[in-house]
Design an enzyme around this catalytic site. Structure first.
Site, PDB file in Angstrom:
ATOM      1  N   GLY A   1      16.135  -7.159  -8.198  1.00 13.30           N
ATOM      2  CA  GLY A   1      15.494  -7.831  -7.356  1.00 13.30           C
ATOM      3  C   GLY A   1      14.401  -8.248  -6.607  1.00 13.30           C
ATOM      4  O   GLY A   1      14.508  -8.815  -5.734  1.00 13.30           O
TER       5      GLY A   1
ATOM      6  N   ASP B   1       8.312  -4.269  -0.541  1.00 12.83           N
ATOM      7  CA  ASP B   1       8.384  -3.541  -1.611  1.00 12.83           C
ATOM      8  C   ASP B   1       8.026  -2.067  -2.354  1.00 12.83           C
ATOM      9  O   ASP B   1       8.859  -2.105  -3.262  1.00 12.83           O
ATOM     10  CB  ASP B   1       7.558  -4.479  -2.835  1.00 12.83           C
ATOM     11  CG  ASP B   1       8.806  -4.493  -3.902  1.00 12.83           C
ATOM     12  OD1 ASP B   1      10.003  -3.847  -3.666  1.00 12.83           O
ATOM     13  OD2 ASP B   1       7.910  -3.626  -5.293  1.00 12.83           O
TER      14      ASP B   1
ATOM     15  N   TRP C   1       2.904   6.802 -15.218  1.00 14.57           N
ATOM     16  CA  TRP C   1       4.107   6.418 -15.230  1.00 14.57           C
ATOM     17  C   TRP C   1       5.219   6.749 -16.963  1.00 14.57           C
ATOM     18  O   TRP C   1       5.909   6.564 -16.366  1.00 14.57           O
ATOM     19  CB  TRP C   1       3.560   4.331 -15.891  1.00 14.57           C
ATOM     20  CG  TRP C   1       4.538   3.961 -15.665  1.00 14.57           C
ATOM     21  CD1 TRP C   1       5.418   2.785 -16.375  1.00 14.57           C
ATOM     22  CD2 TRP C   1       4.467   3.110 -14.430  1.00 14.57           C
ATOM     23  NE1 TRP C   1       5.912   1.666 -15.548  1.00 14.57           N
ATOM     24  CE2 TRP C   1       5.409   2.169 -14.026  1.00 14.57           C
ATOM     25  CE3 TRP C   1       3.803   3.419 -12.912  1.00 14.57           C
ATOM     26  CZ2 TRP C   1       5.676   1.120 -13.357  1.00 14.57           C
ATOM     27  CZ3 TRP C   1       4.180   3.332 -12.181  1.00 14.57           C
ATOM     28  CH2 TRP C   1       5.146   1.944 -11.636  1.00 14.57           C
TER      29      TRP C   1
END
Length: 591
Positions: A195, A320, A493
């Site tokens: 993207g 974003d 994460w």
């Protein structure tokens, strides 16, 4: 197109091992039943709905302290970073991918390598967010995965030899594949990454046996989908939208909306659920409008790729805030009736509960401590924008080439990023690996050039607390209440798994695999793997014992894009291992 460290003698031993374990082909029914079976993991998400819930309760709050390492396997070489994969287990063999588009078959009992496959990547790959691969798909006698140069590769599960390779997109335009494919009705379903390079997102289905393209569904309004019959493309523009309807001019031609996290599947509604990424470029002043179908969740027909419904979490995204995060199907009771729902924790900081049959908004609420870009959600789930200082300024109306900077929270890495959450059928709670950070963000002029970054924005990410960034949260989807939380110094994460043993497992960048009480959040277990855990744990049983496996190897987007946050983690060691733990039989405690 490959390097395979397996000679004839090793191939023979691999086949003998498979026979000794009674290896069987993976069927559609095996995949549909994955969430209910204990002795294998044959789908990404531990079930196509993506709940990451295991019905096994042998390992539980009473005995998890006795969980012991069984073996650890090194991915080897200098390619030791960004291990975000979820292992698969079938008939005593583990199949796990690693960074730089590698796949391994490992004896799940001993940790010994059976075969290894290394994709031969070109020099010009352009992964935006590290060289990660999140997992493989199993079907029939195949192991299928995507590569950083945007190919699908199907390997024989017993030998690691290539069965077919298909080009999905042009890596020189910025395309890649980092997500694990899923298998539905004999089709390999994949999305694409890229993207940040002005690509056009898409979801595609390939025949598992032959690798032939069955259908393609672009995720930017104006681009038509096609079904392929007898080698010919037949237009399938259902819900495709008209060119330029929510995009100005020709901006839709390079509109982004990458489907880079892959999807889930709900058999009840026969729907694929895929999220789409940010519209391109980041500078939202160049593309006024909602910019469909970016930053959205899509329900897609698995037979022809047509869009059944869409729900856009961040219309006209200027921060974003990709909408790629997994949409997890679940049922709950309300007023005596069963609600067929689906939930997602968006990068924009809001948690959404939708009717999965129609995409209708049921409820939404913040799951992070602070949101600045919007003041809330309206009755349809559309954000109520902070119009005063929520959106970065238009550089065309400023002196110089830089628009007015704003402080936005969450940062673009999101209240939750790629790391999958889990849902417990016992507690009715979602366990969300989230982060608290903000960013200074500003817009800049930009124009599209093939293979070049297409951002039009600058940013700096900052922690919002002195003592923690990561927060593992238990969220009630019916009330929006945070039931408990665990604060972690570094960003979280890695993915989450929950079990019928009332446990929640996840990993930390500090290297720990941790287990918590699913109802109270009490930390019950931790083990340091030697590198940051950014993979997703799984569990299964073998020979009457329960096992837990997780990949370890620090990396991903945080150290690459994290700004001031990256300073917090700059001393963490990279790595490349898969660790496997087990509960010995003599430590089993009945509940």
């Amino acid at each position: 197109m490959r390097s395979n460290r397996i000679g004839k003698q090793f191939a023979a031993s691999a086949l003998a091992l498979a026979v000794s374990f009674g290896a069987q082909a993976v069927t559609d029914q095996d995949i549909l039943n994955d969430q209910d079976t204990a002795d294998d993991v044959v789908s990404y998400g531990m079930g196509l709905q993506g709940q990451r819930y295991s019905p096994i309760d042998t390992l539980n709050t009473s005995n998890v302290k006795s969980l012991q390492p069984a073996w650890a396997f090194s991915f080897g070489s200098e390619k030791m970073r960004g291990q975000e994969s979820q292992p698969m287990i079938k008939d005593g063999v583990m199949y796990v991918s690693a960074s730089y588009s590698r796949v391994y078959a490992i004896d799940a009992m001993t940790g010994e390598e059976i075969w290894q496959y290394d994709a031969r990547l070109p020099d010009g790959i352009m992964p935006c967010c590290d060289v990660v691969n999140r997992g493989v798909a199993l079907y029939d006698d195949l192991v299928v995965f995507g590569t950083l140069d945007a190919k699908l590769v199907a390997l024989n599960k017993d030998t690691g030899k290539v069965v077919w390779i298909k080009k999905v997109a042009d890596y020189q335009a910025g395309y890649a594949i980092t997500a694990a494919p899923i298998v539905v009705k004999g089709k390999i379903i994949t999305g694409v990454s890229g993207g940040e390079f002005g690509i056009v997102g898409k979801v595609e289905a390939y025949d598992a046996k032959t690798g032939d393209l069955v259908w393609t569904r672009p995720t930017v309004e104006g681009h038509m989908g096609y079904v392929y019959k007898d080698g010919k493309a037949v237009e399938n523009g259902i819900s495709g939208g008209k060119a330029g309807l929510t995009w100005p001019g020709d901006m839709w031609k390079n509109g982004g909306a990458a489907t880079w996290l892959g999807g889930t599947y709900d058999a009840d509604t026969d729907s694929l659920f895929f999220g789409t990424g940010n519209p391109a470029p980041w500078n939202s002043h160049l593309r006024p409008g909602d910019n469909l179908f970016s930053s959205s969740r899509l329900a897609i027909d698995p037979d022809d790729g047509s869009i059944k419904w869409h729900f856009q979490t961040t219309p006209h995204d200027g921060w974003d805030y990709d909408g790629v995060n997994e949409l997890i199907s679940f049922d709950y009771k309300e007023n005596g009736k069963t609600v067929k729902a689906a939930a997602t924790a968006d990068r924009n900081g809001f948690f959404y509960v939708l009717d999965r049959t129609s995409g209708k908004f049921i409820r939404g609420f913040p799951f992070v401590d602070k949101i600045t870009w919007a003041t809330g959600l309206d009755k349809n789930g559309r954000p109520v924008y902070n119009t005063k200082d929520g959106r970065p300024g238009d550089p065309s109306k400023a002196e110089g080439d830089k628009g007015e900077s704003v402080v936005a929270q969450p940062a673009f890495l999101g209240g939750k990023n790629w790391q999958p959450m889990a849902y417990s059928q016992d507690t009715g709670l979602f366990y969300v690996p989230s982060n608290e950070w903000s960013m200074d963000i500003w817009n800049e002029p930009v124009s599209y050039k093939k293979g070049a970054a297409f951002l039009g924005a600058g940013f700096t990410i900052k922690p919002t607390n002195d003592k923690f960034i990561g927060v593992l949260r238990a969220m009630d989807p019916k009330t929006g209440k945070e039931v408990w939380r665990y604060n972690n110094p570094a960003p979280l994460w890695g993915g989450v798994m929950t079990t019928a043993g009332n446990l929640v497992f996840t990993g930390t960048p500090e290297g720990y695999l941790k287990a918590f009480d699913a109802r109270t959040g009490e930390e019950l277990y931790k083990f340091n793997t030697g590198s940051g855990v950014v993979g997703t744990p799984v569990t299964w049983t073998m020979n009457g014992e329960q096992y837990v496996s997780v990949a370890s190897g620090w990396g991903g987007a945080v150290p690459l894009w994290g700004g001031e946050v990256a300073k917090v983690v700059k001393n963490f060691n990279q790595g490349g291992m898969v660790w496997t733990f087990k509960l010995p039989k003599d430590r089993v405690v009945s509940r």
